[in-house]
Design a protein around this motif. Sequence first.
Motif, PDB file in Angstrom:
ATOM      1  N   LEU A 189      13.702  51.634  47.993  1.00 16.77           N
ATOM      2  CA  LEU A 189      14.838  52.418  47.535  1.00 16.77           C
ATOM      3  C   LEU A 189      16.117  51.663  47.841  1.00 16.77           C
ATOM      4  CD1 LEU A 189      13.670  55.896  48.867  1.00 16.77           C
ATOM      5  CD2 LEU A 189      13.426  54.992  46.559  1.00 16.77           C
ATOM      6  N   ARG A 190      17.224  52.171  47.345  1.00 18.08           N
ATOM      7  CA  ARG A 190      18.501  51.518  47.576  1.00 18.08           C
ATOM      8  C   ARG A 190      19.177  51.975  48.864  1.00 18.08           C
ATOM      9  NH1 ARG A 190      20.782  48.670  43.549  1.00 18.08           N
ATOM     10  NH2 ARG A 190      22.880  49.315  44.099  1.00 18.08           N
ATOM     11  N   ARG A 191      18.523  52.876  49.590  1.00 16.68           N
ATOM     12  CA  ARG A 191      19.048  53.348  50.876  1.00 16.68           C
ATOM     13  C   ARG A 191      18.011  53.121  51.964  1.00 16.68           C
ATOM     14  NH1 ARG A 191      23.695  56.021  50.674  1.00 16.68           N
ATOM     15  NH2 ARG A 191      24.382  56.843  48.678  1.00 16.68           N
ATOM     16  N   CYS A 192      18.490  52.911  53.181  1.00 13.52           N
ATOM     17  CA  CYS A 192      17.602  52.779  54.328  1.00 13.52           C
ATOM     18  C   CYS A 192      16.824  54.083  54.478  1.00 13.52           C
ATOM     19  CB  CYS A 192      18.412  52.495  55.584  1.00 13.52           C
ATOM     20  SG  CYS A 192      17.437  52.469  57.104  1.00 13.52           S
ATOM     21  N   VAL A 193      15.525  53.979  54.668  1.00 12.81           N
ATOM     22  CA  VAL A 193      14.705  55.188  54.784  1.00 12.81           C
ATOM     23  C   VAL A 193      14.926  55.890  56.122  1.00 12.81           C
ATOM     24  CG1 VAL A 193      12.948  54.436  53.153  1.00 12.81           C
ATOM     25  CG2 VAL A 193      12.695  53.875  55.569  1.00 12.81           C
ATOM     26  N   HIS A 194      15.618  55.257  57.059  1.00 11.68           N
ATOM     27  CA  HIS A 194      15.854  55.862  58.369  1.00 11.68           C
ATOM     28  C   HIS A 194      17.254  56.456  58.510  1.00 11.68           C
ATOM     29  CE1 HIS A 194      12.072  54.229  59.811  1.00 11.68           C
ATOM     30  NE2 HIS A 194      12.389  53.105  59.199  1.00 11.68           N
ATOM     31  N   CYS A 195      18.277  55.678  58.147  1.00 16.88           N
ATOM     32  CA  CYS A 195      19.652  56.151  58.371  1.00 16.88           C
ATOM     33  C   CYS A 195      20.429  56.410  57.087  1.00 16.88           C
ATOM     34  CB  CYS A 195      20.421  55.160  59.243  1.00 16.88           C
ATOM     35  SG  CYS A 195      20.770  53.578  58.446  1.00 16.88           S
ATOM     36  N   GLY A 196      19.897  56.030  55.937  1.00 16.38           N
ATOM     37  CA  GLY A 196      20.550  56.306  54.664  1.00 16.38           C
ATOM     38  C   GLY A 196      21.604  55.291  54.256  1.00 16.38           C
ATOM     39  N   LEU A 197      21.702  54.156  54.946  1.00 17.56           N
ATOM     40  CA  LEU A 197      22.667  53.119  54.585  1.00 17.56           C
ATOM     41  C   LEU A 197      22.361  52.602  53.182  1.00 17.56           C
ATOM     42  CD1 LEU A 197      24.940  51.121  55.414  1.00 17.56           C
ATOM     43  CD2 LEU A 197      23.119  49.622  56.239  1.00 17.56           C
ATOM     44  N   HIS A 198      23.385  52.554  52.329  1.00 18.06           N
ATOM     45  CA  HIS A 198      23.208  52.067  50.959  1.00 18.06           C
ATOM     46  C   HIS A 198      23.185  50.545  50.951  1.00 18.06           C
ATOM     47  CE1 HIS A 198      23.853  51.509  46.631  1.00 18.06           C
ATOM     48  NE2 HIS A 198      23.295  52.702  46.539  1.00 18.06           N
ATOM     49  N   VAL A 199      22.415  49.980  50.059  1.00 17.33           N
ATOM     50  CA  VAL A 199      22.207  48.536  50.015  1.00 17.33           C
ATOM     51  C   VAL A 199      23.489  47.774  49.655  1.00 17.33           C
ATOM     52  CG1 VAL A 199      21.451  48.337  47.620  1.00 17.33           C
ATOM     53  CG2 VAL A 199      20.490  46.821  49.334  1.00 17.33           C
ATOM     54  N   THR A 200      24.458  48.422  49.038  1.00 11.08           N
ATOM     55  CA  THR A 200      25.696  47.738  48.662  1.00 11.08           C
ATOM     56  C   THR A 200      26.824  47.915  49.675  1.00 11.08           C
ATOM     57  OG1 THR A 200      26.419  49.636  47.365  1.00 11.08           O
ATOM     58  CG2 THR A 200      25.204  47.910  46.196  1.00 11.08           C
ATOM     59  N   GLN A 201      26.593  48.616  50.750  1.00  7.15           N
ATOM     60  CA  GLN A 201      27.642  48.838  51.753  1.00  7.15           C
ATOM     61  C   GLN A 201      27.734  47.605  52.648  1.00  7.15           C
ATOM     62  OE1 GLN A 201      27.280  52.499  53.845  1.00  7.15           O
ATOM     63  NE2 GLN A 201      28.899  52.008  55.294  1.00  7.15           N
ATOM     64  N   ASP A 202      28.871  46.886  52.563  1.00  6.38           N
ATOM     65  CA  ASP A 202      29.018  45.627  53.289  1.00  6.38           C
ATOM     66  C   ASP A 202      29.670  45.740  54.656  1.00  6.38           C
ATOM     67  OD1 ASP A 202      27.742  43.892  51.646  1.00  6.38           O
ATOM     68  OD2 ASP A 202      29.517  43.395  50.479  1.00  6.38           O
TER      69      ASP A 202
END
Length: 116
Positions: free
Chosen positions: A88-101
């Motif tokens: 997925l595009r978010r961390c399965v644990h904390c919900g961090l989005h893959v595009t958040q730098d």
Amino acid sequence: MNEPTADLSYTRAMKRLRHRRWFLWGIILIYVPAIWLSLRITGSDRATGVVFALWLLLVCVAVVRAAFALCPRCGNTFHMNGFIPVYLRRCVHCGLHVTQDSPSEKEADEEEKTPS
């Protein structure tokens, strides 16, 4: 206030994570053209089998690299919760989005409050 080096390492970790994801999806997308090209050029099932074996090896490497990539926010694996990878595009644990730098403002405030 966040230190620039902390932001830089966070940004590098996210860039590395995205690179691993792109490598995986790129290898998957290359399959059909590679097999078609192999059949077209060589006309041999044996050569195409070698191309397939090489592609399968690359997919396995890419899957493992992407599945075990760590989230820079929580430190857990970004795509795995248990034994099954979920890309997925978010961390399965904390919900961090893959595009958040960079860390969010909430995270930056929490880091300031924790004594070192």
